[in-house]
Design an enzyme around this catalytic site. Structure first.
Site, PDB file in Angstrom:
ATOM      1  CG  HIS A  84     -12.362  -4.282 -12.753  1.00  8.72           C
ATOM      2  ND1 HIS A  84     -11.673  -3.298 -12.098  1.00  8.72           N
ATOM      3  CD2 HIS A  84     -13.671  -4.006 -12.581  1.00  8.72           C
ATOM      4  CE1 HIS A  84     -12.527  -2.443 -11.564  1.00  8.72           C
ATOM      5  NE2 HIS A  84     -13.749  -2.850 -11.850  1.00  8.72           N
ATOM      6  CG  HIS A 128      -8.597  -3.251  -2.405  1.00 12.54           C
ATOM      7  ND1 HIS A 128      -9.551  -2.598  -3.153  1.00 12.54           N
ATOM      8  CD2 HIS A 128      -8.439  -2.508  -1.285  1.00 12.54           C
ATOM      9  CE1 HIS A 128      -9.939  -1.507  -2.532  1.00 12.54           C
ATOM     10  NE2 HIS A 128      -9.297  -1.429  -1.376  1.00 12.54           N
ATOM     11  CG  ASP A 153      -2.075   0.958   1.093  1.00 12.62           C
ATOM     12  OD1 ASP A 153      -3.219   0.491   0.975  1.00 12.62           O
ATOM     13  OD2 ASP A 153      -1.835   2.195   1.082  1.00 12.62           O
TER      14      ASP A 153
HETATM   15  P1  5GP Z   1      -9.739   1.303   0.174  1.00 14.57           P
HETATM   16  O1  5GP Z   1      -9.898   2.668   0.783  1.00 14.57           O
HETATM   17  O2  5GP Z   1     -10.420   1.250  -1.181  1.00 14.57           O
HETATM   18  O3  5GP Z   1     -10.125   0.191   1.080  1.00 14.57           O
HETATM   19  O4  5GP Z   1      -8.189   1.084  -0.047  1.00 14.57           O
HETATM   20  C1  5GP Z   1      -7.485   1.606  -1.126  1.00 14.57           C
HETATM   21  C2  5GP Z   1      -6.025   1.579  -0.751  1.00 14.57           C
HETATM   22  O5  5GP Z   1      -5.282   1.805  -1.913  1.00 14.57           O
HETATM   23  C3  5GP Z   1      -5.611   2.653   0.268  1.00 14.57           C
HETATM   24  O6  5GP Z   1      -5.089   2.034   1.432  1.00 14.57           O
HETATM   25  C4  5GP Z   1      -4.579   3.471  -0.488  1.00 14.57           C
HETATM   26  O7  5GP Z   1      -3.506   3.898   0.330  1.00 14.57           O
HETATM   27  C5  5GP Z   1      -4.117   2.532  -1.568  1.00 14.57           C
HETATM   28  N1  5GP Z   1      -3.672   3.186  -2.783  1.00 14.57           N
HETATM   29  C6  5GP Z   1      -4.292   4.224  -3.431  1.00 14.57           C
HETATM   30  N2  5GP Z   1      -3.607   4.564  -4.537  1.00 14.57           N
HETATM   31  C7  5GP Z   1      -2.523   3.743  -4.577  1.00 14.57           C
HETATM   32  C8  5GP Z   1      -1.438   3.615  -5.501  1.00 14.57           C
HETATM   33  O8  5GP Z   1      -1.324   4.330  -6.503  1.00 14.57           O
HETATM   34  N3  5GP Z   1      -0.513   2.657  -5.225  1.00 14.57           N
HETATM   35  C9  5GP Z   1      -0.594   1.847  -4.119  1.00 14.57           C
HETATM   36  N4  5GP Z   1       0.378   0.955  -3.946  1.00 14.57           N
HETATM   37  N5  5GP Z   1      -1.611   1.938  -3.236  1.00 14.57           N
HETATM   38  C10 5GP Z   1      -2.554   2.867  -3.469  1.00 14.57           C
HETATM   39 ZN    ZN Z   2      -9.664  -2.921 -11.930  1.00 11.09          ZN
END
Ligand code: 5GP
Ligand code: ZN
Length: 113
Positions: free
Chosen positions: A46, A99, A30
């Site tokens: 996806h 995810h 992350d």
């Molecule tokens: P959600 O909020 O959808 O559960 O989690 C999305 C996660 O994706 C977040 O923890 C955020 O830090 C991570 N994330 C967002 N953009 C990127 C990126 O460009 N690269 C990586 N490695 N993680 C990302």
């Molecule tokens: Zn996707």
């Protein structure tokens, strides 16, 4: 999916730090880690969230489940870890590609929400 951030990461169009890969799954660190280990595990195909997981082949569903303990072991999370999958607005999902957050390396809060 053309406009999906995680599809672009899986394709290598956006760089990431890969932690694990097999035929149907990909895992990477992350960008904004919330724990010493914070890995995101995704299906290569996806789907928007866990609410759509049944659209994935059963083999992919099983592969995701099987990848979690492999990644935890690889990361040395011998004292435990937490799996989180935010789904939809109430859970603050920010990237609409299924995810699993794999969080570990410290004592987690005893409240989940
Ligand atoms: P959600 O909020 O959808 O559960 O989690 C999305 C996660 O994706 C977040 O923890 C955020 O830090 C991570 N994330 C967002 N953009 C990127 C990126 O460009 N690269 C990586 N490695 N993680 C990302
Ligand atoms: Zn996707």
């Amino acid at each position: 999916m053309n406009d999906c951030l995680f599809c672009k990461i899986i394709a290598g169009d956006i760089p990431s730090t890969k932690v694990y890969e097999d035929e149907s799954c990909f895992a990477f660190r992350d960008i904004n880690p919330q724990a010493p280990t914070h890995v995101l595990l995704v299906p290569k195909a996806h789907v928007g969230s866990i609410a759509e997981a049944n659209a994935l082949p059963l083999e992919t569903q099983a592969a995701l489940f099987a990848a979690i303990p492999k990644i935890a072991a690889q990361e040395g999370l011998t004292n435990g870890f937490r799996i989180v999958s935010n789904c939809g607005p109430d859970a603050c999902q920010s990237v609409p590609h299924l995810h699993f957050h794999i969080l570990g390396g410290r004592q987690m809060a005893d409240q989940m929400a």
